[in-house]
Design an enzyme around this catalytic site. Structure first.
Site, PDB file in Angstrom:
ATOM      1  CB  CYS A  29      36.174  38.869  43.385  1.00  0.00           C
ATOM      2  SG  CYS A  29      36.567  38.320  45.046  1.00  0.00           S
ATOM      3  CB  CYS A  49      37.637  30.654  46.315  1.00  0.00           C
ATOM      4  SG  CYS A  49      38.264  31.610  44.922  1.00  0.00           S
TER       5      CYS A  49
HETATM    6  O1  PYC Z   1      35.713  34.470  45.891  1.00  0.00           O
HETATM    7  O2  PYC Z   1      36.174  34.421  43.756  1.00  0.00           O
HETATM    8  C1  PYC Z   1      36.494  34.624  44.915  1.00  0.00           C
HETATM    9  C2  PYC Z   1      37.854  35.104  45.217  1.00  0.00           C
HETATM   10  C3  PYC Z   1      38.874  35.277  44.337  1.00  0.00           C
HETATM   11  C4  PYC Z   1      39.966  35.732  45.075  1.00  0.00           C
HETATM   12  C5  PYC Z   1      39.580  35.824  46.379  1.00  0.00           C
HETATM   13  N1  PYC Z   1      38.274  35.418  46.449  1.00  0.00           N
END
Ligand code: PYC
Length: 313
Positions: free
Chosen positions: A89, A239
């Site tokens: 994550c 993300c």
């Molecule tokens: O930032 O990789 C990320 C992530 C995955 C799910 C929520 N955030």
């Protein structure tokens, strides 16, 4: 009986991370993938207690701090969410680094962290500014078509950035915060269609993150995204693993050169800076973002509470 669990809460570009620093399950000293199996089999209620309502919410990503197997790593981390476990994550790792620095457990500079899918490095560039060198990332399929009920044919790339992603740029959706219900419905349909049509990552792994891309709202960004997470919540941050997957596709297409900066804006307007270096047929992504600690807390797991272990779907 009351079980006490010490946590540090943070958010990275609006996306929360709850780091468990004490009171979590003892998963032994084996390889992290084995510890996740044990977590799932024996302590899944603990996962739900920490992140699900009424103590948490669908949006929170949990991070269990543990001993690394690799002595060169400062710590091991297992990430989990409202429905299960994720290998890596990006926003969470930025949040973990800032939380450990807040506790005085991580000094400015570069450190290695062990995750379920490999070692990543974190560089504390300031009290709230962190860059992470993620696991090697790659595009598995280019321009893959999937038939989506109610939408027709949707085309996208399948890429790995520490989790599996389906990345869609060619769509008719407006990437705006007041369109979240529609974006969630569309991406959930895409996800279900991928599963139904057997479109997977390597070794049949489920593609459990869906990303839509569109023009940025800020002139400081190159692109805006909407990311559907495995449990149906959307990522408030751009993300980290999703941006890594995007970098792999951009480099493969020759739209970004190694070392060039890509600024990915999230649906709430936060920005991650990404760069990548080639590594054979993979890339090594570097993701930079800001996180802030917003709570030091003790969770109380009271066995008399009927919802002590969280509301599970
Ligand atoms: O930032 O990789 C990320 C992530 C995955 C799910 C929520 N955030």
């Amino acid at each position: 009986m009351i079980q006490r669990v010490s946590v540090i809460d943070s958010h990275t570009g609006g996306e929360p991370t709850r780091l468990v620093i004490a009171g979590g399950p003892d998963l032994g000293r084996g390889p992290l993938p084995e510890r996740v199996k044990l977590f799932r089999a024996e302590f899944d209620a603990f996962r739900s207690a920490v992140v699900n309502e009424p103590r948490g919410s669908d949006v929170i990503v949990g991070a269990l701090l543990c001993e690394p197997t690799d002595p060169t790593c400062a710590a091991g981390v297992i990430y989990f969410n409202n429905v299960g476990y994720i290998g890596m994550c990006g926003h969470g790792t930025i949040g973990v680094a800032v939380s450990l620095a807040h506790l005085g457990r991580l000094a400015p500079g570069t450190h290695r962290l062990e995750t379920v899918v490999g070692v990543v490095t974190v560089t504390l560039e300031g009290p709230n500014r962190v860059s992470i060198e993620n696991v090697p990332s790659y595009r598995l399929h280019q321009d893959r078509a999937v038939e989506v009920p109610g939408l027709g044919t949707v085309r996208g790339d399948v890429a790995w950035g520490g989790n599996w992603f389906f990345l869609v740029s060619d769509h008719r959706e407006e990437l705006k915060l007041d369109n979240i219900a529609r974006l969630t419905d569309v991406t959930w349909r895409i996800r279900r269609a991928l599963t139904a049509q057997g479109i997977t990552g390597t070794n049949g792994q489920e593609i459990d993150h869906i990303e839509l891309f569109g023009p940025p709202s800020s002139s400081a960004a190159d692109s805006r995204n909407f990311v559907l997470c495995p449990g149906g919540a959307y990522d408030r941050s751009p993300c980290g693993t999703g941006t890594s997957a995007k970098l792999a596709c951009l480099i493969a297409d020759g739209k970004l050169h190694p070392g060039e900066v890509w600024r990915q804006e999230s649906i709430v307007g936060s920005i991650f800076e990404g760069t990548a270096q080639r590594d054979g047929d993979r890339i090594i992504p570097r993701i930079r973002g800001n996180a802030y600690v917003n709570a030091e807390a003790t969770l109380l797991l009271d066995s008399a509470d009927p919802f002590c272990m969280g509301i599970r779907s």
